[in-house]
Motif scaffolding. Structure first.
Motif, PDB file in Angstrom:
ATOM      1  N   ALA A  36       0.831  -1.204   0.000  1.00 43.35           N
ATOM      2  CA  ALA A  36       0.000   0.000   0.000  1.00 43.35           C
ATOM      3  C   ALA A  36       0.866   1.254   0.000  1.00 43.35           C
ATOM      4  CB  ALA A  36      -0.940  -0.002   1.205  1.00 43.35           C
ATOM      5  N   ASP A  37       2.004   1.192   0.701  1.00 47.35           N
ATOM      6  CA  ASP A  37       2.877   2.362   0.807  1.00 47.35           C
ATOM      7  C   ASP A  37       3.698   2.593  -0.453  1.00 47.35           C
ATOM      8  OD1 ASP A  37       1.984   2.724   3.358  1.00 47.35           O
ATOM      9  OD2 ASP A  37       3.735   1.816   4.337  1.00 47.35           O
ATOM     10  N   LYS A  38       4.174   1.502  -1.089  1.00 50.70           N
ATOM     11  CA  LYS A  38       5.203   1.651  -2.113  1.00 50.70           C
ATOM     12  C   LYS A  38       4.767   1.414  -3.542  1.00 50.70           C
ATOM     13  CE  LYS A  38       8.771   0.133   1.116  1.00 50.70           C
ATOM     14  NZ  LYS A  38       9.655  -1.014   1.418  1.00 50.70           N
ATOM     15  N   VAL A  39       3.711   0.600  -3.750  1.00 49.57           N
ATOM     16  CA  VAL A  39       3.382   0.238  -5.136  1.00 49.57           C
ATOM     17  C   VAL A  39       2.612   1.366  -5.813  1.00 49.57           C
ATOM     18  CG1 VAL A  39       2.121  -1.380  -6.597  1.00 49.57           C
ATOM     19  CG2 VAL A  39       3.405  -2.230  -4.627  1.00 49.57           C
ATOM     20  N   GLU A  40       3.039   1.747  -7.006  1.00 49.87           N
ATOM     21  CA  GLU A  40       2.275   2.711  -7.800  1.00 49.87           C
ATOM     22  C   GLU A  40       2.332   2.303  -9.266  1.00 49.87           C
ATOM     23  OE1 GLU A  40       4.000   6.636  -7.405  1.00 49.87           O
ATOM     24  OE2 GLU A  40       5.964   5.805  -6.992  1.00 49.87           O
ATOM     25  N   LEU A  74     -10.133  -1.949  -0.908  1.00 47.51           N
ATOM     26  CA  LEU A  74      -9.864  -3.304  -0.435  1.00 47.51           C
ATOM     27  C   LEU A  74      -8.523  -3.426   0.296  1.00 47.51           C
ATOM     28  CD1 LEU A  74     -11.073  -6.085  -0.317  1.00 47.51           C
ATOM     29  CD2 LEU A  74     -10.154  -6.581  -2.574  1.00 47.51           C
ATOM     30  N   LEU A  75      -7.432  -2.989  -0.356  1.00 45.74           N
ATOM     31  CA  LEU A  75      -6.102  -3.213   0.239  1.00 45.74           C
ATOM     32  C   LEU A  75      -5.978  -2.553   1.613  1.00 45.74           C
ATOM     33  CD1 LEU A  75      -3.204  -4.189   0.190  1.00 45.74           C
ATOM     34  CD2 LEU A  75      -2.602  -2.283  -1.288  1.00 45.74           C
ATOM     35  N   THR A 108      -5.928  -4.471   5.179  1.00 41.94           N
ATOM     36  CA  THR A 108      -4.707  -4.344   5.984  1.00 41.94           C
ATOM     37  C   THR A 108      -5.057  -3.893   7.401  1.00 41.94           C
ATOM     38  OG1 THR A 108      -3.534  -3.683   3.980  1.00 41.94           O
ATOM     39  CG2 THR A 108      -2.406  -3.292   6.066  1.00 41.94           C
ATOM     40  N   ASN A 109      -5.952  -2.901   7.499  1.00 47.60           N
ATOM     41  CA  ASN A 109      -6.344  -2.408   8.824  1.00 47.60           C
ATOM     42  C   ASN A 109      -7.094  -3.472   9.620  1.00 47.60           C
ATOM     43  OD1 ASN A 109      -5.182   0.009   8.155  1.00 47.60           O
ATOM     44  ND2 ASN A 109      -7.110   0.998   7.571  1.00 47.60           N
ATOM     45  N   ALA A 110      -7.972  -4.216   8.938  1.00 43.71           N
ATOM     46  CA  ALA A 110      -8.733  -5.269   9.630  1.00 43.71           C
ATOM     47  C   ALA A 110      -7.783  -6.340  10.148  1.00 43.71           C
ATOM     48  CB  ALA A 110      -9.772  -5.886   8.688  1.00 43.71           C
ATOM     49  N   MET A 111      -6.743  -6.658   9.367  1.00 40.06           N
ATOM     50  CA  MET A 111      -5.789  -7.679   9.794  1.00 40.06           C
ATOM     51  C   MET A 111      -4.932  -7.173  10.953  1.00 40.06           C
ATOM     52  SD  MET A 111      -4.873  -9.279   6.078  1.00 40.06           S
ATOM     53  CE  MET A 111      -3.341  -9.985   6.602  1.00 40.06           C
TER      54      MET A 111
END
Lengths: 200, 200
Positions: free
Chosen positions: A53-57, B41-42, B46-49
């Motif tokens: 989420a932080d790095k992929v673009e 979704l992502l 991620t937050n739910a996990m």
């Protein structure tokens, strides 16, 4: 589906069931596997997703998902700059890269034209492709789009946009026919008839 | 499987493929779905996990996964304290709760005895169950374990541990027979023969 385990677990299941290929039952199994394997699976996967989420673009040249921008393929000086392979999605790009048959660069459209789903040319990365072909020294554009109505409509539309550029770029299409190892008995009529007409 | 999208994406795929029901191909599809639907979704998943990793633990009474400790079922004064339903895993507990037929409490063993896999009595939550039956006013223990060799071996072992307590606790087993809606033609011989012998 109240199961008394708390809203956090129910939310986890609900979100997992949105992944392709997972239904409510397999999402419950996945949630249980995550919760039972906290250290080996839940935490590493959470971190991997946070990292993604932080790095992929999307690569600013070809549109491929990558942690670099431009992506490793576009930045690689060893790859043929004169060929562009046009794909629908990253999954097709990944499939081509696994095969390793192509040493040029890619262009990820991000979808296919579809009157039904309301996908118009401006929703796809078509202008960017036209610009790349106009300004670069491109000799061949390979349409590696699905052999479906939407895929072929999109390929024709893209070809129509590229041809007027008049810089002699060649537009090619993936061959169609019987898959390697394919038994005629299991193939659809359209593929058999096409393979027969195109026999050589 | 180098696909040139960067180690973060490959790591995400590798971890997703460890979820039950996902192989390498479906893990790639899941990774792509996550990356394409970052906001919807992502990030929520991620937050739910992360939430689950932070808050979910095993109930100190029954062993069920829960964000409360004791879990909501054990803490609920409205549930029958005299009945304990013994299950292998949380998935069986969730299935019982979905059905809503049981108003007592649970005990999650956390597995089944298995000589082959080296699962011994001390690896399961059996001592805790014995202690609950010894000290509480339990009148019935329902063995809701799988109808497999391991399930039945475990049920017999647990029953043998509970009987000597001598406080008149009744040990019962889920009925076996033809599933509701089940067609004899699709059932295994063992089930048909059992259902015939136990006819009433």
């Amino acid at each position: 589906m109240a199961i008394g385990a708390g809203p956090e677990i129910e939310r986890l299941m609900a979100l997992l069931s949105k992944l392709p290929g997972l239904g409510p039952r397999s999402a419950r199994r996945a949630a249980l596997a995550l919760l039972k394997r906290r250290e080996q699976l839940l935490i590493p996967l959470t971190n991997a997703m946070q990292d993604a989420a932080d790095k992929v673009e999307s690569c600013r040249i070809c549109g491929a998902l990558s942690t670099q921008n431009p992506c490793a393929t576009c930045a690689d000086p060893g790859r043929d700059k004169t060929m562009i392979c046009v794909v629908e999605e990253d999954s097709a790009l990944w499939a081509m890269e696994r095969v390793g048959a192509f040493s040029g660069r890619y262009h990820v459209l991000g979808g296919l034209l579809s009157a039904l789903d309301g996908v118009r040319p401006e929703d796809l990365r078509i202008d960017g492709l036209v610009e790349r072909v106009r300004s670069g020294h491109i000799t061949e554009v390979i349409m590696a789009l699905p052999a479906t109505v939407e895929g072929q409509t999109t390929a024709h539309y893209v070809a129509d946009r590229l041809r007027p550029l008049g810089n002699g770029v060649q537009i090619t299409y993936l061959a169609r026919g019987v898959p390697v190892g394919g038994d005629l008995d299991w193939l659809d009529d359209g593929t058999i008839s096409h393979a027969f007409k195109q026999r050589r």
